[in-house]
Design a protein around this motif. Structure first.
Motif, mmCIF file in Angstrom:
data_model
loop_
_atom_site.group_PDB
_atom_site.id
_atom_site.type_symbol
_atom_site.label_atom_id
_atom_site.label_comp_id
_atom_site.label_asym_id
_atom_site.label_seq_id
_atom_site.Cartn_x
_atom_site.Cartn_y
_atom_site.Cartn_z
ATOM 1 N N ASN A 9 0.837 -1.199 0.000
ATOM 2 C CA ASN A 9 0.000 0.000 0.000
ATOM 3 C C ASN A 9 0.880 1.262 0.000
ATOM 4 O OD1 ASN A 9 0.866 0.413 2.661
ATOM 5 N ND2 ASN A 9 -1.051 -0.291 3.568
ATOM 6 N N SER A 10 0.261 2.416 0.140
ATOM 7 C CA SER A 10 0.992 3.691 0.076
ATOM 8 C C SER A 10 1.967 3.870 1.239
ATOM 9 C CB SER A 10 0.015 4.863 0.031
ATOM 10 O OG SER A 10 -0.786 4.866 1.203
ATOM 11 N N GLU A 11 1.851 3.037 2.253
ATOM 12 C CA GLU A 11 2.779 3.074 3.386
ATOM 13 C C GLU A 11 3.838 1.980 3.273
ATOM 14 O OE1 GLU A 11 0.297 2.732 6.820
ATOM 15 O OE2 GLU A 11 -0.674 4.660 6.467
ATOM 16 N N SER A 12 3.942 1.372 2.102
ATOM 17 C CA SER A 12 4.891 0.274 1.836
ATOM 18 C C SER A 12 4.659 -0.927 2.745
ATOM 19 C CB SER A 12 6.343 0.759 1.957
ATOM 20 O OG SER A 12 6.650 1.637 0.914
ATOM 21 N N LYS A 13 3.387 -1.204 3.006
ATOM 22 C CA LYS A 13 3.026 -2.333 3.858
ATOM 23 C C LYS A 13 2.020 -3.232 3.140
ATOM 24 C CE LYS A 13 3.856 0.007 8.206
ATOM 25 N NZ LYS A 13 5.126 -0.491 8.549
ATOM 26 N N LEU A 14 1.995 -4.483 3.578
ATOM 27 C CA LEU A 14 0.986 -5.422 3.089
ATOM 28 C C LEU A 14 -0.303 -5.214 3.859
ATOM 29 C CD1 LEU A 14 3.181 -8.646 3.081
ATOM 30 C CD2 LEU A 14 2.179 -7.572 1.056
ATOM 31 N N ARG A 17 -5.946 -7.888 3.380
ATOM 32 C CA ARG A 17 -6.631 -8.338 2.165
ATOM 33 C C ARG A 17 -5.630 -8.912 1.161
ATOM 34 N NH1 ARG A 17 -10.047 -4.538 -2.014
ATOM 35 N NH2 ARG A 17 -10.763 -6.245 -3.313
ATOM 36 N N THR A 18 -4.510 -8.230 0.989
ATOM 37 C CA THR A 18 -3.485 -8.712 0.058
ATOM 38 C C THR A 18 -2.888 -10.031 0.542
ATOM 39 O OG1 THR A 18 -2.970 -6.462 -0.658
ATOM 40 C CG2 THR A 18 -1.286 -8.141 -1.040
ATOM 41 N N ILE A 19 -2.593 -10.117 1.821
ATOM 42 C CA ILE A 19 -2.034 -11.351 2.388
ATOM 43 C C ILE A 19 -2.998 -12.515 2.161
ATOM 44 C CG2 ILE A 19 -1.373 -12.509 4.534
ATOM 45 C CD1 ILE A 19 -0.308 -9.739 5.479
ATOM 46 N N LYS A 20 -4.283 -12.291 2.420
ATOM 47 C CA LYS A 20 -5.281 -13.351 2.218
ATOM 48 C C LYS A 20 -5.359 -13.768 0.754
ATOM 49 C CE LYS A 20 -8.211 -12.167 6.128
ATOM 50 N NZ LYS A 20 -9.471 -11.568 6.561
ATOM 51 N N ALA A 21 -5.320 -12.805 -0.153
ATOM 52 C CA ALA A 21 -5.403 -13.116 -1.585
ATOM 53 C C ALA A 21 -4.193 -13.940 -2.026
ATOM 54 C CB ALA A 21 -5.489 -11.827 -2.396
ATOM 55 N N ILE A 22 -3.026 -13.576 -1.565
ATOM 56 C CA ILE A 22 -1.824 -14.316 -1.950
ATOM 57 C C ILE A 22 -1.809 -15.691 -1.294
ATOM 58 C CG2 ILE A 22 0.705 -14.318 -1.768
ATOM 59 C CD1 ILE A 22 0.470 -11.240 -2.302
ATOM 60 N N ASN A 23 -2.283 -15.804 -0.078
ATOM 61 C CA ASN A 23 -2.399 -17.119 0.561
ATOM 62 C C ASN A 23 -3.334 -18.025 -0.227
ATOM 63 O OD1 ASN A 23 -0.621 -16.550 2.636
ATOM 64 N ND2 ASN A 23 -2.216 -15.894 4.050
ATOM 65 N N LYS A 24 -4.420 -17.463 -0.752
ATOM 66 C CA LYS A 24 -5.345 -18.256 -1.578
ATOM 67 C C LYS A 24 -4.641 -18.772 -2.826
ATOM 68 C CE LYS A 24 -10.094 -16.932 -0.769
ATOM 69 N NZ LYS A 24 -11.302 -16.329 -1.313
ATOM 70 N N LEU A 25 -3.854 -17.904 -3.451
ATOM 71 C CA LEU A 25 -3.102 -18.331 -4.635
ATOM 72 C C LEU A 25 -2.138 -19.455 -4.287
ATOM 73 C CD1 LEU A 25 -2.330 -14.902 -6.326
ATOM 74 C CD2 LEU A 25 -3.821 -16.706 -7.200
ATOM 75 N N ASN A 26 -1.439 -19.304 -3.162
ATOM 76 C CA ASN A 26 -0.511 -20.353 -2.721
ATOM 77 C C ASN A 26 -1.249 -21.664 -2.476
ATOM 78 O OD1 ASN A 26 1.931 -18.926 -2.751
ATOM 79 N ND2 ASN A 26 1.572 -18.093 -0.714
ATOM 80 N N LEU A 50 4.253 -13.279 3.718
ATOM 81 C CA LEU A 50 3.426 -13.957 2.718
ATOM 82 C C LEU A 50 3.615 -15.465 2.740
ATOM 83 C CD1 LEU A 50 3.893 -11.442 -0.212
ATOM 84 C CD2 LEU A 50 1.867 -11.755 1.224
ATOM 85 N N ASP A 51 4.494 -15.937 3.606
ATOM 86 C CA ASP A 51 4.769 -17.365 3.762
ATOM 87 C C ASP A 51 5.132 -18.014 2.426
ATOM 88 O OD1 ASP A 51 5.083 -19.605 5.376
ATOM 89 O OD2 ASP A 51 3.038 -20.295 4.995
#
Length: 123
Positions: A9-14, A17-26, A50-51
């Protein structure tokens, strides 16, 4: 995936929502990997959050490795030593105030500098 302006995000953080989406992809066996211009030291925490267990590409493609295990395609491209020394030896006449050299586990600078001068902000 890139990080700045996309994954972070704009604060250079995850975000959660993004973590959950990437976990789903994994979980669905998609291969998710980070490809960024950032140095390893500014990506490792994100990679771990992001594991991930895939290779990571840093320094705009100059370093490719897996932080968790040996990767048979690991690679590293370095700038020629003579070119680097040229910039060090002619920094004043070239108007260069700060010279840094960085590797997977190394950071060197010709003088102390604020993080802002290096063009990034630590977490």
């Amino acid at each position: 995936m890139d990080l700045d302006g996309t994954t972070l995000n704009s604060e250079s953080k995850l975000t959660n929502r993004t973590i959950k989406a990437i976990n789903k992809l994994n979980d669905t066996k998609h291969i998710v990997t980070i490809v960024t211009g950032r140095p390893t030291r500014l990506v490792t925490d994100i990679y771990n959050q992001l594991d991930l267990d895939t290779p990571m590409i840093n320094f705009n493609g100059s370093l490719g490795f897996n932080p968790n295990k040996k990767w048979q395609y690991e690679y590293k491209y370095n700038i020629d030593r003579d070119i680097a020394l040229h910039f060090v030896n002619h920094s004043e006449e070239l108007g260069i105030n700060l010279i840094t050299a960085e590797d997977r586990d190394l950071f060197l600078a010709n003088r102390p500098a604020a993080h802002e001068a290096l063009g990034f902000f630590p977490y």
